[in-house]
Design a protein around this motif. Structure first.
Motif, PDB file in Angstrom:
ATOM      1  N   ALA A 194       0.834  -1.205   0.000  1.00 22.34           N
ATOM      2  CA  ALA A 194       0.000   0.000   0.000  1.00 22.34           C
ATOM      3  C   ALA A 194       0.871   1.258   0.000  1.00 22.34           C
ATOM      4  CB  ALA A 194      -0.941  -0.007   1.199  1.00 22.34           C
ATOM      5  N   ARG A 195       1.956   1.236   0.739  1.00 25.37           N
ATOM      6  CA  ARG A 195       2.864   2.392   0.744  1.00 25.37           C
ATOM      7  C   ARG A 195       3.497   2.590  -0.628  1.00 25.37           C
ATOM      8  NH1 ARG A 195       5.603   1.227   6.625  1.00 25.37           N
ATOM      9  NH2 ARG A 195       4.003   2.287   7.858  1.00 25.37           N
ATOM     10  N   ARG A 196       3.861   1.503  -1.266  1.00 29.08           N
ATOM     11  CA  ARG A 196       4.458   1.604  -2.603  1.00 29.08           C
ATOM     12  C   ARG A 196       3.444   2.137  -3.613  1.00 29.08           C
ATOM     13  NH1 ARG A 196       8.026  -4.002  -2.870  1.00 29.08           N
ATOM     14  NH2 ARG A 196       9.685  -3.246  -1.504  1.00 29.08           N
ATOM     15  N   ILE A 197       2.222   1.654  -3.531  1.00 34.76           N
ATOM     16  CA  ILE A 197       1.176   2.140  -4.435  1.00 34.76           C
ATOM     17  C   ILE A 197       0.977   3.633  -4.229  1.00 34.76           C
ATOM     18  CG2 ILE A 197      -1.281   2.032  -5.005  1.00 34.76           C
ATOM     19  CD1 ILE A 197      -1.147  -0.983  -4.175  1.00 34.76           C
ATOM     20  N   ARG A 198       0.915   4.063  -2.969  1.00 35.90           N
ATOM     21  CA  ARG A 198       0.739   5.484  -2.668  1.00 35.90           C
ATOM     22  C   ARG A 198       1.884   6.302  -3.245  1.00 35.90           C
ATOM     23  NH1 ARG A 198       1.109   7.486   3.301  1.00 35.90           N
ATOM     24  NH2 ARG A 198       3.243   7.626   2.660  1.00 35.90           N
ATOM     25  N   LEU A 199       3.093   5.814  -3.117  1.00 33.72           N
ATOM     26  CA  LEU A 199       4.269   6.507  -3.641  1.00 33.72           C
ATOM     27  C   LEU A 199       4.207   6.626  -5.165  1.00 33.72           C
ATOM     28  CD1 LEU A 199       7.001   7.705  -2.719  1.00 33.72           C
ATOM     29  CD2 LEU A 199       7.977   5.442  -3.074  1.00 33.72           C
TER      30      LEU A 199
ATOM     31  N   MET B 262       9.129  -3.444  -8.129  1.00 29.26           N
ATOM     32  CA  MET B 262       9.617  -2.441  -7.191  1.00 29.26           C
ATOM     33  C   MET B 262      10.269  -3.136  -6.012  1.00 29.26           C
ATOM     34  SD  MET B 262       7.377   0.719  -5.804  1.00 29.26           S
ATOM     35  CE  MET B 262       8.065   2.011  -4.819  1.00 29.26           C
ATOM     36  N   LEU B 263      11.513  -2.765  -5.734  1.00 29.36           N
ATOM     37  CA  LEU B 263      12.283  -3.448  -4.701  1.00 29.36           C
ATOM     38  C   LEU B 263      12.185  -2.782  -3.340  1.00 29.36           C
ATOM     39  CD1 LEU B 263      15.472  -4.271  -6.770  1.00 29.36           C
ATOM     40  CD2 LEU B 263      13.558  -5.787  -6.224  1.00 29.36           C
ATOM     41  N   ASP B 264      12.227  -1.463  -3.293  1.00 29.70           N
ATOM     42  CA  ASP B 264      12.210  -0.789  -2.004  1.00 29.70           C
ATOM     43  C   ASP B 264      11.848   0.666  -2.189  1.00 29.70           C
ATOM     44  OD1 ASP B 264      14.585   0.238  -3.081  1.00 29.70           O
ATOM     45  OD2 ASP B 264      15.827  -1.101  -1.906  1.00 29.70           O
ATOM     46  N   GLU B 265      11.929   1.412  -1.110  1.00 30.80           N
ATOM     47  CA  GLU B 265      11.647   2.841  -1.130  1.00 30.80           C
ATOM     48  C   GLU B 265      12.905   3.586  -0.714  1.00 30.80           C
ATOM     49  OE1 GLU B 265       8.133   3.582   1.280  1.00 30.80           O
ATOM     50  OE2 GLU B 265       7.385   1.632   0.671  1.00 30.80           O
ATOM     51  N   PRO B 266      13.315   4.674  -1.354  1.00 33.09           N
ATOM     52  CA  PRO B 266      12.666   5.227  -2.524  1.00 33.09           C
ATOM     53  C   PRO B 266      12.694   4.218  -3.666  1.00 33.09           C
ATOM     54  CG  PRO B 266      14.793   6.292  -2.168  1.00 33.09           C
ATOM     55  CD  PRO B 266      14.560   5.359  -1.013  1.00 33.09           C
ATOM     56  N   PRO B 267      11.787   4.405  -4.614  1.00 29.29           N
ATOM     57  CA  PRO B 267      11.626   3.372  -5.636  1.00 29.29           C
ATOM     58  C   PRO B 267      12.934   2.975  -6.314  1.00 29.29           C
ATOM     59  CG  PRO B 267       9.963   5.052  -5.898  1.00 29.29           C
ATOM     60  CD  PRO B 267      10.913   5.540  -4.842  1.00 29.29           C
ATOM     61  N   ARG B 268      13.154   1.703  -6.289  1.00 32.86           N
ATOM     62  CA  ARG B 268      14.248   1.085  -7.021  1.00 32.86           C
ATOM     63  C   ARG B 268      13.631  -0.152  -7.656  1.00 32.86           C
ATOM     64  NH1 ARG B 268      18.283  -2.580  -5.985  1.00 32.86           N
ATOM     65  NH2 ARG B 268      17.523  -2.968  -3.888  1.00 32.86           N
ATOM     66  N   PHE B 269      13.896  -0.332  -8.926  1.00 30.67           N
ATOM     67  CA  PHE B 269      13.241  -1.406  -9.660  1.00 30.67           C
ATOM     68  C   PHE B 269      14.251  -2.427 -10.143  1.00 30.67           C
ATOM     69  CE2 PHE B 269      10.689   2.390 -10.123  1.00 30.67           C
ATOM     70  CZ  PHE B 269       9.433   1.937  -9.785  1.00 30.67           C
ATOM     71  N   GLU B 270      13.862  -3.688 -10.085  1.00 28.24           N
ATOM     72  CA  GLU B 270      14.666  -4.687 -10.762  1.00 28.24           C
ATOM     73  C   GLU B 270      14.336  -4.562 -12.235  1.00 28.24           C
ATOM     74  OE1 GLU B 270      12.747  -8.924 -10.616  1.00 28.24           O
ATOM     75  OE2 GLU B 270      12.747  -8.108  -8.599  1.00 28.24           O
ATOM     76  N   PRO B 271      15.260  -4.932 -13.087  1.00 30.34           N
ATOM     77  CA  PRO B 271      15.042  -4.693 -14.515  1.00 30.34           C
ATOM     78  C   PRO B 271      14.050  -5.678 -15.140  1.00 30.34           C
ATOM     79  CG  PRO B 271      17.171  -5.711 -14.168  1.00 30.34           C
ATOM     80  CD  PRO B 271      16.582  -5.458 -12.814  1.00 30.34           C
ATOM     81  N   CYS B 272      12.793  -5.581 -14.735  1.00 32.90           N
ATOM     82  CA  CYS B 272      11.740  -6.392 -15.349  1.00 32.90           C
ATOM     83  C   CYS B 272      11.539  -5.923 -16.785  1.00 32.90           C
ATOM     84  CB  CYS B 272      10.435  -6.235 -14.585  1.00 32.90           C
ATOM     85  SG  CYS B 272      10.508  -6.769 -12.869  1.00 32.90           S
ATOM     86  N   GLY B 273      11.062  -6.795 -17.624  1.00 34.95           N
ATOM     87  CA  GLY B 273      10.917  -6.481 -19.040  1.00 34.95           C
ATOM     88  C   GLY B 273      10.132  -5.229 -19.355  1.00 34.95           C
ATOM     89  N   ALA B 274       9.006  -5.024 -18.707  1.00 36.69           N
ATOM     90  CA  ALA B 274       8.125  -3.929 -19.088  1.00 36.69           C
ATOM     91  C   ALA B 274       8.390  -2.634 -18.337  1.00 36.69           C
ATOM     92  CB  ALA B 274       6.677  -4.353 -18.869  1.00 36.69           C
ATOM     93  N   VAL B 275       9.266  -2.650 -17.340  1.00 39.79           N
ATOM     94  CA  VAL B 275       9.463  -1.465 -16.501  1.00 39.79           C
ATOM     95  C   VAL B 275      10.004  -0.292 -17.306  1.00 39.79           C
ATOM     96  CG1 VAL B 275      10.801  -0.504 -14.587  1.00 39.79           C
ATOM     97  CG2 VAL B 275       9.689  -2.710 -14.340  1.00 39.79           C
ATOM     98  N   ARG B 276      11.058  -0.502 -18.053  1.00 42.27           N
ATOM     99  CA  ARG B 276      11.662   0.598 -18.816  1.00 42.27           C
ATOM    100  C   ARG B 276      10.661   1.187 -19.803  1.00 42.27           C
ATOM    101  NH1 ARG B 276      16.559   2.400 -19.332  1.00 42.27           N
ATOM    102  NH2 ARG B 276      17.534   0.598 -18.392  1.00 42.27           N
ATOM    103  N   ALA B 277       9.939   0.342 -20.500  1.00 42.98           N
ATOM    104  CA  ALA B 277       8.956   0.824 -21.479  1.00 42.98           C
ATOM    105  C   ALA B 277       7.839   1.608 -20.797  1.00 42.98           C
ATOM    106  CB  ALA B 277       8.383  -0.342 -22.277  1.00 42.98           C
TER     107      ALA B 277
END
Length: 126
Positions: A46-51, A69-84
Motif C-alpha cells: 500500500a505504501r508503494r502504491i501510494r508513492l 519495485m524493490l524498495d523505497e525510494p523506488p528502485r526497480f529490478e530490470p523487469c521487461g516492461a518497466v523501462r517501457a
C-alpha cells in the motif's frame, strides 16, 4: 490487521485500499468470518502504491511497476516492461509540459493585451 489499521499505518483511505484490492494490487487474507486480514506485506504494498500514485502514475502503469519495485525510494529490478512503462510516462509528462507551456504563452498574451497602450485609452481597464 483490519482495513482501518492499514489505512492509519499507510495514509491510504479505506476506500482506496478496497479499490486497490478490486484492481488486484492488494490481496489480503480472509478470516474464517470473511473479514480482510492485512499483514506487513500489504502495508509495504500500500505504501508503494501510494508513492507511485503520488508520482502521477495511473493504475495501469502501477500494475506493471509494482511487482518489480524493490524498495523505497523506488528502485526497480530490470523487469521487461518497466523501462517501457516508465518511458511512456516520461513521454506523457513531456507532452503535458509542452501543452502547459503553450497555454501559459496564450494566457500571458491575454494578460499583456490588457496593458495600457501608448496611443489613447485603447486597452485601458475601466
Amino acid at each position: 490487521m483490519r482495513i482501518g489499521e492499514l489505512s492509519r499505518r499507510t495514509g491510504v483511505s479505506e476506500r482506496m485500499l478496497r479499490y486497490y484490492e478490486q484492481e488486484g494490487l492488494l490481496r489480503p487474507a480472509r478470516t474464517t468470518s470473511g473479514y480482510r486480514d492485512y499483514g506487513e506485506g500489504e502495508v509495504q504494498t500500500a505504501r508503494r502504491i501510494r508513492l507511485l500514485s503520488a508520482s502521477g502514475l495511473k493504475i495501469e502503469t502501477i500494475r506493471i511497476l509494482l511487482p518489480c519495485m524493490l524498495d523505497e525510494p523506488p528502485r526497480f529490478e530490470p523487469c521487461g516492461a518497466v523501462r517501457a512503462a516508465l518511458q511512456q510516462e516520461v513521454d506523457k509528462l513531456d507532452d503535458k509540459l509542452r501543452d502547459l507551456g503553450e497555454s501559459r504563452q496564450l494566457v500571458s498574451g491575454y494578460l499583456h493585451s490588457l496593458e495600457p497602450t501608448t496611443s489613447g485609452n485603447r486597452g485601458k481597464a475601466r
